[in-house]
Design a protein around this motif. Structure first.
Motif, PDB file in Angstrom:
ATOM      1  N   ARG A 145       7.441   8.957  -6.806  1.00 19.11           N
ATOM      2  CA  ARG A 145       7.236   8.600  -5.277  1.00 19.11           C
ATOM      3  C   ARG A 145       7.457   9.804  -4.242  1.00 19.11           C
ATOM      4  O   ARG A 145       6.642   9.928  -3.143  1.00 19.11           O
ATOM      5  N   ASP A 146       8.068  10.690  -4.644  1.00 19.49           N
ATOM      6  CA  ASP A 146       8.272  11.912  -3.863  1.00 19.49           C
ATOM      7  C   ASP A 146       6.869  12.841  -3.578  1.00 19.49           C
ATOM      8  O   ASP A 146       6.900  13.564  -2.912  1.00 19.49           O
ATOM      9  N   VAL A 147       6.077  12.498  -4.612  1.00 25.31           N
ATOM     10  CA  VAL A 147       4.699  13.205  -4.503  1.00 25.31           C
ATOM     11  C   VAL A 147       4.198  13.026  -2.940  1.00 25.31           C
ATOM     12  O   VAL A 147       3.447  13.898  -2.431  1.00 25.31           O
ATOM     13  N   ALA A 148       4.464  11.952  -2.366  1.00 24.05           N
ATOM     14  CA  ALA A 148       4.061  11.609  -0.970  1.00 24.05           C
ATOM     15  C   ALA A 148       4.408  12.734  -0.150  1.00 24.05           C
ATOM     16  O   ALA A 148       3.748  13.186   0.871  1.00 24.05           O
ATOM     17  N   ASP A 149       5.595  12.901  -0.215  1.00 21.88           N
ATOM     18  CA  ASP A 149       6.477  13.843   0.720  1.00 21.88           C
ATOM     19  C   ASP A 149       5.886  15.250   0.329  1.00 21.88           C
ATOM     20  O   ASP A 149       5.611  16.256   1.210  1.00 21.88           O
ATOM     21  N   TRP A 150       5.734  15.780  -1.099  1.00 14.17           N
ATOM     22  CA  TRP A 150       5.444  17.059  -1.439  1.00 14.17           C
ATOM     23  C   TRP A 150       3.832  17.325  -0.895  1.00 14.17           C
ATOM     24  O   TRP A 150       3.464  18.460  -0.405  1.00 14.17           O
ATOM     25  N   PHE A 151       3.216  16.255  -0.689  1.00 11.84           N
ATOM     26  CA  PHE A 151       1.698  16.304  -0.452  1.00 11.84           C
ATOM     27  C   PHE A 151       1.745  16.594   1.112  1.00 11.84           C
ATOM     28  O   PHE A 151       1.031  17.153   1.526  1.00 11.84           O
ATOM     29  N   ALA A 152       2.566  15.923   1.626  1.00  7.52           N
ATOM     30  CA  ALA A 152       2.528  16.143   3.421  1.00  7.52           C
ATOM     31  C   ALA A 152       3.033  17.409   3.807  1.00  7.52           C
ATOM     32  O   ALA A 152       2.497  18.103   4.619  1.00  7.52           O
TER      33      ALA A 152
END
Length: 448
Positions: A145-152
């Motif tokens: 789920r942390d991928v969303a923040d990495w992508f941001a």
């Protein structure tokens, strides 16, 4: 087709004033991942695993676009095109996926965008076209789920550098390929075959889109969208089982992403299989996922004949060969499917969402006269024109692809380009389709 088979049947004046014609590429397929301080991505490591790609080929050199971008942009301009769609490599901007940016990578995209504008072209960018940094893949990639923040974070960095000069920006290219093809079918990096991994990737890729849109809106950027791929699901026969299998396929491939984006829901026919494997509380993310788009990109290539496979677990389906002529990818040539989706998507958005065909083309290694590609594109341009006549707000069309390139797991054998690339010498040679496109676009758009 006209009697002169080296030309397209359409001309620029057959399309509305302001309609944009362009060509598309993707970073990993053309740039060369071994140049300019880029970090490794999961395609680099996937290709180094025996059996994953044809000839164990990778994108380490590809078309050497990193060094030859000026020549390639000249080809876009000289073809009479209006726009160039490209992607930025996450691993080039952030070699570790997070943290310290790579100055060489940022400078490269600065030069590229300026070069597009200097040639009178519109830059249309895609933030992610399948090159997850290997360091983030180590942490679970799209399963985490942390991928969303990495992508941001990645969005903030790259758009802070070039976002002010882009005509249009897509968050992601073909999330079905990012999630299902790569985590359930295992054909693309990271090469998983696991329904739990697939379900989480199917959700997290949309969550990442939502966070990226949130960042860009806060930056005051405009003309933001996403690019989805669509494949016309056709029952293999007239049986009820084939109809159900095709409906499941349509739900997974065509409905999952667009219904989440436009209506903040997932189709029930897919939740039957994926709901037990989705992350807890996924419903709470739908408002972020479904925030308004400025435009939708449509990638379309083919149809699929779907039959039931009752001996397998859900979705219990398989594909069977169809009767239509096929490309070198063994994909049926079915231009009516493009018109079908353009009208379907227009209706799904109540006609309020501008649409662009962001990819359409074919793999063909036939002789230099390139007549099969010309006929393929001609039939799809005609389908697009028919959709416009039926009221679809279609505003542009990007041919895939500008260059023969690295075609992922198929290596360098499948040639989609309107420009031939000799991968030994890197010599570019425009094909007959490039010349035919140039001739069609020379006719000016209709006057006011």
């Amino acid at each position: 087709m006209t009697s002169d088979t080296s030309r397209f049947a359409f001309a620029r004046s057959n399309f509305p004033k302001g309609f944009r014609f362009g060509a598309a590429t993707a970073a990993y397929q053309i740039e060369g991942s071994s140049f300019g301080g880029a970090g490794p991505c999961h395609w680099d490591t996937f290709a180094q695993t025996p059996g994953n790609t044809a000839g164990a080929e990778d994108g380490s050199v590809a078309c050497d676009h990193y060094h030859r971008w000026e020549e390639d942009l000249d080809l876009v301009r000289d073809a009479g095109l209006d726009a160039y769609r490209f992607s930025m490599s996450w691993a080039r901007v952030l070699p570790e996926g997070r943290g310290q940016p790579n100055r060489e990578g940022l400078d490269y995209y600065d030069r590229l965008v300026d070069g597009i504008l200097e040639r009178g072209l519109e830059p249309w960018a895609t933030l992610y076209h399948w090159d997850m940094p290997a360091a983030l893949s180590d942490l679970g990639g799209w399963r985490n789920r942390d991928v969303a923040d990495w992508f941001a974070e990645y969005t903030q960095i790259i758009m802070g550098r070039v976002g002010d000069r882009l005509k249009g920006t897509a968050t992601l290219n073909e999330p079905w390929c990012v999630a299902w093809l790569s985590h359930f079918l295992g054909h693309h990096a990271p090469g998983l075959r696991d329904i739990r991994a697939a379900a989480r990737a199917m959700h997290h890729v949309l969550l990442a889109h939502g966070r990226s849109m949130e960042v860009m809106r806060a930056m005051g950027l405009e003309n933001l969208g996403i690019v989805l791929n669509f494949e016309h699901a056709r029952p293999a026969d007239e049986s009820d089982g084939a109809a159900l299998a095709a409906a499941r396929y349509d739900g997974i491939y065509n409905r999952w992403f667009i219904e989440a984006l436009l209506h903040r829901r997932y189709p029930e026919i897919v939740l039957e299989g994926l709901a037990p494997h989705l992350p807890a509380g996924w419903e709470d993310d739908m408002d972020l996922i479904g925030r308004p788009l400025d435009w939708l990109g449509v990638n379309y290539y083919t149809c699929n004949r779907v039959a039931p496979d009752p001996d397998q677990p859900w979705p219990a389906l398989t594909s069977v060969p169809g009767p239509l002529p096929k490309t070198d990818m063994d994909w049926e040539i079915a231009p009516d499917g493009l018109a079908f989706f353009l009208k379907r998507l227009s209706a799904l958005s109540d006609g309020n969402l501008p649409i662009y065909v962001t990819e359409n083309g074919m793999a063909d290694s036939a002789p230099e006269d390139d007549q099969t590609r010309i006929a393929y594109l001609d039939s799809h341009f005609a389908a697009a024109r028919a959709a416009i006549d039926d009221g679809v707000d279609l505003r542009g069309y990007f041919v895939w692809s500008l260059l023969d390139n690295y075609e992922w797991a198929f290596g360098y054998d499948k040639r989609f380009g309107i420009v031939h690339v000799d991968f030994d010498t890197q010599k570019r040679t425009p094909k007959a389709s490039w010349h035919a496109l140039r001739a069609a676009l020379r006719e000016p758009a209709p006057a006011e």
